[in-house]
Design a protein around this motif. Structure first.
Motif, PDB file in Angstrom:
ATOM      1  N   GLU A  81       0.831  -1.212   0.000  1.00  0.00           N
ATOM      2  CA  GLU A  81       0.000   0.000   0.000  1.00  0.00           C
ATOM      3  C   GLU A  81       0.860   1.254   0.000  1.00  0.00           C
ATOM      4  O   GLU A  81       0.531   2.235  -0.657  1.00  0.00           O
ATOM      5  N   LEU A  82       1.961   1.211   0.757  1.00  0.00           N
ATOM      6  CA  LEU A  82       2.813   2.391   0.887  1.00  0.00           C
ATOM      7  C   LEU A  82       3.885   2.476  -0.205  1.00  0.00           C
ATOM      8  O   LEU A  82       4.520   3.512  -0.365  1.00  0.00           O
ATOM      9  N   GLY A  83       4.115   1.370  -0.903  1.00  0.00           N
ATOM     10  CA  GLY A  83       5.143   1.359  -1.948  1.00  0.00           C
ATOM     11  C   GLY A  83       6.555   1.352  -1.389  1.00  0.00           C
ATOM     12  O   GLY A  83       7.475   1.905  -1.992  1.00  0.00           O
ATOM     13  N   VAL A  84       6.710   0.723  -0.220  1.00  0.00           N
ATOM     14  CA  VAL A  84       8.034   0.617   0.405  1.00  0.00           C
ATOM     15  C   VAL A  84       8.334  -0.858   0.661  1.00  0.00           C
ATOM     16  O   VAL A  84       7.473  -1.717   0.485  1.00  0.00           O
ATOM     17  N   SER A  85       9.538  -1.150   1.122  1.00  0.00           N
ATOM     18  CA  SER A  85       9.917  -2.542   1.401  1.00  0.00           C
ATOM     19  C   SER A  85       9.331  -2.994   2.738  1.00  0.00           C
ATOM     20  O   SER A  85       8.985  -2.176   3.602  1.00  0.00           O
ATOM     21  N   ARG A  86       9.220  -4.301   2.896  1.00  0.00           N
ATOM     22  CA  ARG A  86       8.763  -4.865   4.175  1.00  0.00           C
ATOM     23  C   ARG A  86       9.737  -4.506   5.289  1.00  0.00           C
ATOM     24  O   ARG A  86       9.329  -4.309   6.434  1.00  0.00           O
ATOM     25  N   ASP A  87      11.035  -4.408   4.958  1.00  0.00           N
ATOM     26  CA  ASP A  87      12.029  -4.031   5.969  1.00  0.00           C
ATOM     27  C   ASP A  87      11.728  -2.652   6.546  1.00  0.00           C
ATOM     28  O   ASP A  87      11.845  -2.435   7.756  1.00  0.00           O
ATOM     29  N   GLU A  88      11.324  -1.708   5.682  1.00  0.00           N
ATOM     30  CA  GLU A  88      11.026  -0.364   6.170  1.00  0.00           C
ATOM     31  C   GLU A  88       9.770  -0.357   7.042  1.00  0.00           C
ATOM     32  O   GLU A  88       9.703   0.350   8.045  1.00  0.00           O
ATOM     33  N   VAL A  89       8.771  -1.142   6.667  1.00  0.00           N
ATOM     34  CA  VAL A  89       7.552  -1.232   7.491  1.00  0.00           C
ATOM     35  C   VAL A  89       7.910  -1.809   8.859  1.00  0.00           C
ATOM     36  O   VAL A  89       7.497  -1.273   9.901  1.00  0.00           O
ATOM     37  N   MET A  90       8.683  -2.883   8.887  1.00  0.00           N
ATOM     38  CA  MET A  90       9.081  -3.484  10.169  1.00  0.00           C
ATOM     39  C   MET A  90       9.935  -2.520  10.983  1.00  0.00           C
ATOM     40  O   MET A  90       9.785  -2.440  12.212  1.00  0.00           O
ATOM     41  N   HIS A  91      10.802  -1.775  10.320  1.00  0.00           N
ATOM     42  CA  HIS A  91      11.631  -0.784  11.008  1.00  0.00           C
ATOM     43  C   HIS A  91      10.719   0.239  11.694  1.00  0.00           C
ATOM     44  O   HIS A  91      10.912   0.568  12.879  1.00  0.00           O
ATOM     45  N   ALA A  92       9.719   0.748  10.973  1.00  0.00           N
ATOM     46  CA  ALA A  92       8.800   1.740  11.545  1.00  0.00           C
ATOM     47  C   ALA A  92       8.014   1.150  12.710  1.00  0.00           C
ATOM     48  O   ALA A  92       7.874   1.787  13.769  1.00  0.00           O
ATOM     49  N   PHE A  93       7.479  -0.068  12.533  1.00  0.00           N
ATOM     50  CA  PHE A  93       6.698  -0.695  13.600  1.00  0.00           C
ATOM     51  C   PHE A  93       7.556  -0.957  14.843  1.00  0.00           C
ATOM     52  O   PHE A  93       7.104  -0.727  15.971  1.00  0.00           O
ATOM     53  N   LEU A  94       8.758  -1.433  14.650  1.00  0.00           N
ATOM     54  CA  LEU A  94       9.628  -1.706  15.797  1.00  0.00           C
ATOM     55  C   LEU A  94      10.009  -0.411  16.516  1.00  0.00           C
ATOM     56  O   LEU A  94       9.982  -0.350  17.752  1.00  0.00           O
ATOM     57  N   ALA A  95      10.375   0.618  15.755  1.00  0.00           N
ATOM     58  CA  ALA A  95      10.759   1.890  16.378  1.00  0.00           C
ATOM     59  C   ALA A  95       9.582   2.477  17.160  1.00  0.00           C
ATOM     60  O   ALA A  95       9.740   2.932  18.300  1.00  0.00           O
ATOM     61  N   TYR A  96       8.385   2.450  16.558  1.00  0.00           N
ATOM     62  CA  TYR A  96       7.187   2.969  17.229  1.00  0.00           C
ATOM     63  C   TYR A  96       6.883   2.168  18.498  1.00  0.00           C
ATOM     64  O   TYR A  96       6.617   2.731  19.559  1.00  0.00           O
ATOM     65  N   SER A  97       6.939   0.860  18.402  1.00  0.00           N
ATOM     66  CA  SER A  97       6.658   0.005  19.563  1.00  0.00           C
ATOM     67  C   SER A  97       7.661   0.236  20.678  1.00  0.00           C
ATOM     68  O   SER A  97       7.292   0.285  21.864  1.00  0.00           O
ATOM     69  N   LEU A  98       8.924   0.383  20.326  1.00  0.00           N
ATOM     70  CA  LEU A  98       9.934   0.647  21.358  1.00  0.00           C
ATOM     71  C   LEU A  98       9.721   2.004  22.016  1.00  0.00           C
ATOM     72  O   LEU A  98       9.919   2.155  23.225  1.00  0.00           O
ATOM     73  N   ASP A  99       9.304   3.005  21.225  1.00  0.00           N
ATOM     74  CA  ASP A  99       8.989   4.309  21.812  1.00  0.00           C
ATOM     75  C   ASP A  99       7.834   4.186  22.805  1.00  0.00           C
ATOM     76  O   ASP A  99       7.879   4.743  23.903  1.00  0.00           O
ATOM     77  N   LEU A 100       6.772   3.461  22.420  1.00  0.00           N
ATOM     78  CA  LEU A 100       5.635   3.262  23.329  1.00  0.00           C
ATOM     79  C   LEU A 100       6.048   2.513  24.591  1.00  0.00           C
ATOM     80  O   LEU A 100       5.632   2.873  25.706  1.00  0.00           O
ATOM     81  N   TYR A 101       6.869   1.478  24.431  1.00  0.00           N
ATOM     82  CA  TYR A 101       7.316   0.684  25.580  1.00  0.00           C
ATOM     83  C   TYR A 101       8.154   1.546  26.527  1.00  0.00           C
ATOM     84  O   TYR A 101       7.956   1.526  27.742  1.00  0.00           O
ATOM     85  N   THR A 102       9.063   2.335  25.947  1.00  0.00           N
ATOM     86  CA  THR A 102       9.940   3.192  26.756  1.00  0.00           C
ATOM     87  C   THR A 102       9.118   4.248  27.506  1.00  0.00           C
ATOM     88  O   THR A 102       9.415   4.576  28.656  1.00  0.00           O
ATOM     89  N   ALA A 103       8.067   4.762  26.858  1.00  0.00           N
ATOM     90  CA  ALA A 103       7.214   5.778  27.497  1.00  0.00           C
ATOM     91  C   ALA A 103       6.255   5.171  28.514  1.00  0.00           C
ATOM     92  O   ALA A 103       5.582   5.898  29.246  1.00  0.00           O
ATOM     93  N   GLY A 104       6.158   3.832  28.559  1.00  0.00           N
ATOM     94  CA  GLY A 104       5.257   3.183  29.504  1.00  0.00           C
ATOM     95  C   GLY A 104       3.848   3.003  28.954  1.00  0.00           C
ATOM     96  O   GLY A 104       2.950   2.568  29.677  1.00  0.00           O
ATOM     97  N   SER A 105       3.625   3.356  27.692  1.00  0.00           N
ATOM     98  CA  SER A 105       2.302   3.214  27.090  1.00  0.00           C
ATOM     99  C   SER A 105       2.027   1.791  26.632  1.00  0.00           C
ATOM    100  O   SER A 105       0.866   1.389  26.565  1.00  0.00           O
TER     101      SER A 105
END
Length: 131
Positions: A81-105
């Protein structure tokens, strides 16, 4: 060394009265190869030159076991849908999840598993919640 302890590998002279050793036959010459160009086993199995691994050193990879096929398919769809690689999608999801985890959310709740703690106990899909 006494004669009764003499090893068959010793090269000492035989004791008096012992039968003479038989002469060893000469090693026969190697017959020619039956098929020209086949060579010896050593020639056939000669080691190959080492491959250049520079690209792999410059582009390290990461992979994870146990990712369900449905999750892989969902990531593939988002990437399409976004026209990017699966690696980039996983990179975004992992970075976002780690930010949420670090913030306690994002709260992760491990459960005892057969060998170690797990976020995915049998029969349950998730081991987390979002605050």
């Amino acid at each position: 060394m006494s004669d009764d302890l003499r090893s068959i590998w010793d090269e000492e002279a035989l004791p008096e009265g012992a039968p003479p050793e038989k002469e060893k036959p000469a090693t026969p010459e190697r017959p020619p190869d039956p098929l020209p160009g086949t060579g010896t086993l050593d020639e056939i199995a000669a080691p190959k030159a080492a491959r250049n691994r520079a690209w792999e050193r410059r582009h390290p990879t990461a992979s994870y076991r146990g990712i369900p096929p449905a999750l892989n398919d969902a990531v593939r769809e988002v990437a399409g849908e976004l026209g990017v690689s699966r690696d980039e999608v996983m990179h975004a999801f992992l970075a976002y999840s780690l930010d949420l985890y670090t913030a306690g959310s994002l709260v992760l709740t491990p459960q005892p598993g057969p060998q170690r703690m797990t976020l995915f106990p049998p029969g349950e899909w998730t081991g987390w919640r979002v605050n």
